[in-house]
Design a protein around this motif. Structure first.
Motif, PDB file in Angstrom:
ATOM      1  N   TYR A  69       0.989  -1.203  -0.229  1.00  0.00           N
ATOM      2  CA  TYR A  69       0.261  -0.335   0.087  1.00  0.00           C
ATOM      3  C   TYR A  69       1.234   1.260   0.301  1.00  0.00           C
ATOM      4  N   GLN A 112       1.857   2.080  -3.841  1.00  0.00           N
ATOM      5  CA  GLN A 112       0.662   2.607  -4.363  1.00  0.00           C
ATOM      6  C   GLN A 112       0.263   3.926  -4.163  1.00  0.00           C
ATOM      7  N   THR A 113       0.470   4.158  -3.123  1.00  0.00           N
ATOM      8  CA  THR A 113       0.315   5.709  -2.401  1.00  0.00           C
ATOM      9  C   THR A 113       1.460   6.586  -3.008  1.00  0.00           C
ATOM     10  N   ARG A 153       3.128   6.009  -6.070  1.00  0.00           N
ATOM     11  CA  ARG A 153       2.824   5.948  -7.330  1.00  0.00           C
ATOM     12  C   ARG A 153       1.972   6.831  -7.920  1.00  0.00           C
ATOM     13  N   LYS A 154       0.991   6.718  -7.026  1.00  0.00           N
ATOM     14  CA  LYS A 154      -0.726   7.147  -7.080  1.00  0.00           C
ATOM     15  C   LYS A 154      -0.363   8.855  -7.418  1.00  0.00           C
ATOM     16  N   LYS A 155       1.045   9.567  -6.776  1.00  0.00           N
ATOM     17  CA  LYS A 155       0.527  10.803  -6.652  1.00  0.00           C
ATOM     18  C   LYS A 155       0.584  11.694  -7.635  1.00  0.00           C
ATOM     19  N   LEU A 156       0.025  13.026  -7.540  1.00  0.00           N
ATOM     20  CA  LEU A 156       0.078  13.679  -8.725  1.00  0.00           C
ATOM     21  C   LEU A 156       0.621  14.888  -9.298  1.00  0.00           C
ATOM     22  N   GLU A 178      -3.186  17.859  -9.995  1.00  0.00           N
ATOM     23  CA  GLU A 178      -4.548  17.455  -8.298  1.00  0.00           C
ATOM     24  C   GLU A 178      -4.864  18.631  -8.574  1.00  0.00           C
TER      25      GLU A 178
END
Length: 105
Positions: free
Chosen positions: A38, A41-42, A44-47, A52
């Motif tokens: 997890y 995943q967080t 990798r998901k940074k915009l 954003e």
């Protein structure tokens, strides 16, 4: 010496304690591995900050009352439930059948 031999012959000590250690230790080990998953995943998901900001503005602009007004305008009396094709059916052929049925109704 007697107690050590007695413990080695005891089935609870021989099989139960290692099983209990495996279950409890496995639980803690799995928690660590899933936490790594997890965390990755967080990261990798940074915009991008500008993207954003745009996403957050769009999320905030949708109001419940506006959506309710849209739903009031939809005519549900003429709505018809149409099932989709089964996996073994040809979807194009099935869609054509459904369209021809709708035109007849």
């Amino acid at each position: 010496m007697f107690t050590l031999k007695a413990l080695q012959k005891n089935k609870t000590v021989k099989y139960g304690v290692p099983m209990l250690l495996l279950v409890v230790g496995g639980s803690f080990g799995l928690r660590e591995f899933t936490q790594l998953r997890y965390d990755a995943q967080t990261i990798r998901k940074k915009l991008d900050p500008s993207l954003e900001a745009k996403v957050n503005v769009q999320k905030q602009s949708v109001m419940l009352e506006e959506e309710y007004e849209k739903m009031k305008e939809v005519n549900l009396e003429e709505w018809k439930n149409i099932r989709g094709p089964r996996p073994w059916e040809d979807s194009r052929e099935y869609q054509e059948q459904q369209r021809s049925r709708q035109k007849k109704d």
